[in-house]
Design a protein around this motif. Structure first.
Motif, PDB file in Angstrom:
ATOM      1  N   SER A 124       0.850  -1.211   0.000  1.00 20.53           N
ATOM      2  CA  SER A 124       0.000   0.000   0.000  1.00 20.53           C
ATOM      3  C   SER A 124       0.874   1.246   0.000  1.00 20.53           C
ATOM      4  O   SER A 124       0.968   1.979   0.975  1.00 20.53           O
ATOM      5  CB  SER A 124      -0.926   0.001   1.217  1.00 20.53           C
ATOM      6  OG  SER A 124      -0.186  -0.085   2.429  1.00 20.53           O
ATOM      7  N   THR A 125       1.508   1.470  -1.146  1.00 19.24           N
ATOM      8  CA  THR A 125       2.438   2.599  -1.292  1.00 19.24           C
ATOM      9  C   THR A 125       1.990   3.593  -2.359  1.00 19.24           C
ATOM     10  O   THR A 125       2.787   4.406  -2.836  1.00 19.24           O
ATOM     11  CB  THR A 125       3.850   2.084  -1.639  1.00 19.24           C
ATOM     12  OG1 THR A 125       3.781   1.304  -2.846  1.00 19.24           O
ATOM     13  CG2 THR A 125       4.410   1.230  -0.517  1.00 19.24           C
ATOM     14  N   ASP A 126       0.713   3.529  -2.741  1.00 21.17           N
ATOM     15  CA  ASP A 126       0.219   4.447  -3.765  1.00 21.17           C
ATOM     16  C   ASP A 126       0.345   5.896  -3.290  1.00 21.17           C
ATOM     17  O   ASP A 126       0.109   6.216  -2.124  1.00 21.17           O
ATOM     18  CB  ASP A 126      -1.256   4.159  -4.088  1.00 21.17           C
ATOM     19  CG  ASP A 126      -1.437   2.795  -4.736  1.00 21.17           C
ATOM     20  OD1 ASP A 126      -0.444   2.250  -5.246  1.00 21.17           O
ATOM     21  OD2 ASP A 126      -2.573   2.276  -4.712  1.00 21.17           O
ATOM     22  N   ALA A 127       0.721   6.778  -4.208  1.00 21.65           N
ATOM     23  CA  ALA A 127       0.820   8.206  -3.893  1.00 21.65           C
ATOM     24  C   ALA A 127      -0.531   8.710  -3.395  1.00 21.65           C
ATOM     25  O   ALA A 127      -1.583   8.266  -3.885  1.00 21.65           O
ATOM     26  CB  ALA A 127       1.243   8.977  -5.147  1.00 21.65           C
ATOM     27  N   PRO A 128      -0.527   9.613  -2.402  1.00 23.57           N
ATOM     28  CA  PRO A 128       0.632  10.312  -1.828  1.00 23.57           C
ATOM     29  C   PRO A 128       1.197   9.647  -0.572  1.00 23.57           C
ATOM     30  O   PRO A 128       1.672  10.331   0.323  1.00 23.57           O
ATOM     31  CB  PRO A 128       0.037  11.678  -1.485  1.00 23.57           C
ATOM     32  CG  PRO A 128      -1.371  11.339  -1.048  1.00 23.57           C
ATOM     33  CD  PRO A 128      -1.801  10.196  -1.926  1.00 23.57           C
ATOM     34  N   SER A 129       1.152   8.333  -0.502  1.00 24.70           N
ATOM     35  CA  SER A 129       1.698   7.635   0.668  1.00 24.70           C
ATOM     36  C   SER A 129       3.171   7.992   0.865  1.00 24.70           C
ATOM     37  O   SER A 129       3.932   8.116  -0.098  1.00 24.70           O
ATOM     38  CB  SER A 129       1.573   6.118   0.491  1.00 24.70           C
ATOM     39  OG  SER A 129       2.256   5.441   1.522  1.00 24.70           O
ATOM     40  N   GLU A 130       3.563   8.150   2.120  1.00 24.44           N
ATOM     41  CA  GLU A 130       4.955   8.432   2.461  1.00 24.44           C
ATOM     42  C   GLU A 130       5.590   7.231   3.168  1.00 24.44           C
ATOM     43  O   GLU A 130       6.632   7.361   3.798  1.00 24.44           O
ATOM     44  CB  GLU A 130       5.018   9.680   3.348  1.00 24.44           C
ATOM     45  CG  GLU A 130       4.526  10.934   2.636  1.00 24.44           C
ATOM     46  CD  GLU A 130       4.363  12.116   3.566  1.00 24.44           C
ATOM     47  OE1 GLU A 130       4.170  11.899   4.777  1.00 24.44           O
ATOM     48  OE2 GLU A 130       4.445  13.252   3.095  1.00 24.44           O
ATOM     49  N   PHE A 170       8.590  -2.098  13.156  1.00 31.66           N
ATOM     50  CA  PHE A 170       7.522  -1.143  12.899  1.00 31.66           C
ATOM     51  C   PHE A 170       6.335  -1.413  13.825  1.00 31.66           C
ATOM     52  O   PHE A 170       5.791  -0.498  14.458  1.00 31.66           O
ATOM     53  CB  PHE A 170       7.072  -1.224  11.436  1.00 31.66           C
ATOM     54  CG  PHE A 170       5.900  -0.338  11.106  1.00 31.66           C
ATOM     55  CD1 PHE A 170       6.015   1.040  11.108  1.00 31.66           C
ATOM     56  CD2 PHE A 170       4.658  -0.897  10.804  1.00 31.66           C
ATOM     57  CE1 PHE A 170       4.928   1.858  10.807  1.00 31.66           C
ATOM     58  CE2 PHE A 170       3.568  -0.095  10.504  1.00 31.66           C
ATOM     59  CZ  PHE A 170       3.701   1.288  10.506  1.00 31.66           C
ATOM     60  N   ALA A 171       5.947  -2.663  13.915  1.00 32.96           N
ATOM     61  CA  ALA A 171       4.825  -3.031  14.784  1.00 32.96           C
ATOM     62  C   ALA A 171       5.157  -2.760  16.247  1.00 32.96           C
ATOM     63  O   ALA A 171       4.288  -2.353  17.029  1.00 32.96           O
ATOM     64  CB  ALA A 171       4.471  -4.506  14.580  1.00 32.96           C
ATOM     65  N   ALA A 172       6.425  -2.986  16.631  1.00 31.50           N
ATOM     66  CA  ALA A 172       6.825  -2.737  18.015  1.00 31.50           C
ATOM     67  C   ALA A 172       6.726  -1.254  18.350  1.00 31.50           C
ATOM     68  O   ALA A 172       6.278  -0.880  19.439  1.00 31.50           O
ATOM     69  CB  ALA A 172       8.246  -3.237  18.249  1.00 31.50           C
ATOM     70  N   LEU A 175       9.410   1.333   2.040  1.00 35.28           N
ATOM     71  CA  LEU A 175       9.374  -0.124   1.907  1.00 35.28           C
ATOM     72  C   LEU A 175       9.929  -0.804   3.148  1.00 35.28           C
ATOM     73  O   LEU A 175       9.612  -1.965   3.425  1.00 35.28           O
ATOM     74  CB  LEU A 175      10.179  -0.551   0.680  1.00 35.28           C
ATOM     75  CG  LEU A 175       9.585  -0.151  -0.689  1.00 35.28           C
ATOM     76  CD1 LEU A 175      10.519  -0.604  -1.800  1.00 35.28           C
ATOM     77  CD2 LEU A 175       8.198  -0.744  -0.865  1.00 35.28           C
ATOM     78  N   GLU A 176      10.753  -0.061   3.919  1.00 37.23           N
ATOM     79  CA  GLU A 176      11.328  -0.627   5.142  1.00 37.23           C
ATOM     80  C   GLU A 176      10.255  -1.075   6.135  1.00 37.23           C
ATOM     81  O   GLU A 176      10.502  -1.917   7.005  1.00 37.23           O
ATOM     82  CB  GLU A 176      12.252   0.387   5.822  1.00 37.23           C
ATOM     83  CG  GLU A 176      13.619   0.492   5.194  1.00 37.23           C
ATOM     84  CD  GLU A 176      13.665   1.441   4.004  1.00 37.23           C
ATOM     85  OE1 GLU A 176      12.586   1.783   3.452  1.00 37.23           O
ATOM     86  OE2 GLU A 176      14.780   1.843   3.630  1.00 37.23           O
ATOM     87  N   ILE A 177       9.048  -0.510   6.030  1.00 29.44           N
ATOM     88  CA  ILE A 177       7.965  -0.919   6.929  1.00 29.44           C
ATOM     89  C   ILE A 177       7.739  -2.419   6.822  1.00 29.44           C
ATOM     90  O   ILE A 177       7.644  -3.125   7.839  1.00 29.44           O
ATOM     91  CB  ILE A 177       6.666  -0.151   6.610  1.00 29.44           C
ATOM     92  CG1 ILE A 177       6.804   1.318   7.045  1.00 29.44           C
ATOM     93  CG2 ILE A 177       5.454  -0.808   7.285  1.00 29.44           C
ATOM     94  CD1 ILE A 177       5.619   2.175   6.675  1.00 29.44           C
ATOM     95  N   ARG A 225      12.777   6.245  10.603  1.00 29.94           N
ATOM     96  CA  ARG A 225      13.078   4.987   9.929  1.00 29.94           C
ATOM     97  C   ARG A 225      12.081   4.631   8.834  1.00 29.94           C
ATOM     98  O   ARG A 225      12.461   4.064   7.795  1.00 29.94           O
ATOM     99  CB  ARG A 225      13.141   3.829  10.938  1.00 29.94           C
ATOM    100  CG  ARG A 225      13.416   2.481  10.296  1.00 29.94           C
ATOM    101  CD  ARG A 225      13.978   1.476  11.258  1.00 29.94           C
ATOM    102  NE  ARG A 225      14.226   0.192  10.627  1.00 29.94           N
ATOM    103  CZ  ARG A 225      15.237  -0.080   9.822  1.00 29.94           C
ATOM    104  NH1 ARG A 225      16.109   0.869   9.538  1.00 29.94           N
ATOM    105  NH2 ARG A 225      15.382  -1.282   9.299  1.00 29.94           N
ATOM    106  N   PHE A 226      10.819   4.969   9.027  1.00 29.55           N
ATOM    107  CA  PHE A 226       9.782   4.399   8.163  1.00 29.55           C
ATOM    108  C   PHE A 226       9.007   5.403   7.322  1.00 29.55           C
ATOM    109  O   PHE A 226       8.138   5.007   6.552  1.00 29.55           O
ATOM    110  CB  PHE A 226       8.800   3.594   9.019  1.00 29.55           C
ATOM    111  CG  PHE A 226       9.435   2.414   9.713  1.00 29.55           C
ATOM    112  CD1 PHE A 226       9.985   1.375   8.980  1.00 29.55           C
ATOM    113  CD2 PHE A 226       9.506   2.350  11.099  1.00 29.55           C
ATOM    114  CE1 PHE A 226      10.570   0.273   9.610  1.00 29.55           C
ATOM    115  CE2 PHE A 226      10.077   1.267  11.743  1.00 29.55           C
ATOM    116  CZ  PHE A 226      10.617   0.224  10.988  1.00 29.55           C
ATOM    117  N   ARG A 227       9.277   6.684   7.456  1.00 25.15           N
ATOM    118  CA  ARG A 227       8.555   7.688   6.664  1.00 25.15           C
ATOM    119  C   ARG A 227       9.498   8.322   5.648  1.00 25.15           C
ATOM    120  O   ARG A 227      10.567   8.812   5.990  1.00 25.15           O
ATOM    121  CB  ARG A 227       7.979   8.781   7.563  1.00 25.15           C
ATOM    122  CG  ARG A 227       7.290   9.900   6.792  1.00 25.15           C
ATOM    123  CD  ARG A 227       6.819  10.988   7.748  1.00 25.15           C
ATOM    124  NE  ARG A 227       6.262  12.116   7.029  1.00 25.15           N
ATOM    125  CZ  ARG A 227       6.986  13.148   6.578  1.00 25.15           C
ATOM    126  NH1 ARG A 227       8.280  13.176   6.780  1.00 25.15           N
ATOM    127  NH2 ARG A 227       6.399  14.131   5.937  1.00 25.15           N
TER     128      ARG A 227
END
Length: 204
Positions: A88-94, A106-108, A97-99, A199-201
């Motif tokens: 779920s990386t469709d624009a305008p997602s920030e 990420f979940a932690a 891929l590291e997620i 890390r994730f954004r």
């Protein structure tokens, strides 16, 4: 106390700046991307209310702190992670891929945010450390450049990430937070936000 106030202000300003950029990027978002961005917007608004209160710029209101902490809690943890299905990386997602490459961390962090928000609600009646309201034995202290110590929190580990003692369910029970000043918990919560954003954004 001045150093503590500056620490709270700097952390909150960083979180608000990132959140504000995210909200501005919502235009054109649809589906699950819009849903998670809307959730981030709710947390951003909560931080916007809490920040001046934690800085002592507006009157402290424990009821407002509990309510806004509840807003953050409701959009953290599994509520947050379920809005990040793989791909779920469709624009305008920030979302980076590291997620999905580092889902466990990420979940932690998402769960830590929920725990911290619940902890802030539990600490809301304690008021601010800068106002001299830190309960005896809270384990919070300032010094060494303004670093906050206690309850397993350790500085210098990555991008503001919490030490292993602050991981959800590892020695950071709600009783610990309930004994701390609210601005101390708020600062720790802000560090979790910053670590996740770093890390994730993706930077736009």
């Amino acid at each position: 106390m001045k150093t503590k106030k500056l620490l709270v202000g700097a952390m909150a300003a960083s979180v608000l700046a990132v959140a504000s950029q995210s909200v501005l990027a919502h235009g054109g978002a649809t589906g699950i991307v819009k849903e998670r961005m809307d959730g981030m917007g709710v947390m951003k608004e909560a931080m916007k209310v809490l920040t001046p209160m934690m800085q002592g710029k507006v009157d402290y209101d424990a009821d407002v702190v509990r309510d806004r902490a509840g807003d953050i809690s409701q959009h953290a943890g599994t509520t947050m992670t379920k809005l990040f299905p793989e791909g779920s990386t469709d624009a305008p997602s920030e979302a980076k891929l590291e997620i999905w490459q580092d889902w466990e961390n990420f979940a932690a962090l998402a769960e830590q945010l929920r725990v911290m928000a619940d902890g802030l609600a539990a600490a809301s009646d304690n008021g601010l450390m800068m106002a001299g309201n830190a309960p005896a034995g809270s384990g919070m202290m300032t010094g060494q450049g303004g670093t906050m110590m206690g309850s397993g929190m350790m500085g210098g580990q990555g991008a503001g990430m919490m030490g292993t003692g602050m991981m959800a369910g590892q020695g950071a029970g709600m009783m610990d937070f309930a004994d701390m000043p609210a601005d101390g918990v708020f600062t720790m919560m802000g560090q979790v936000c910053s670590a996740c954003h770093t890390r994730f954004r993706a930077e736009k």
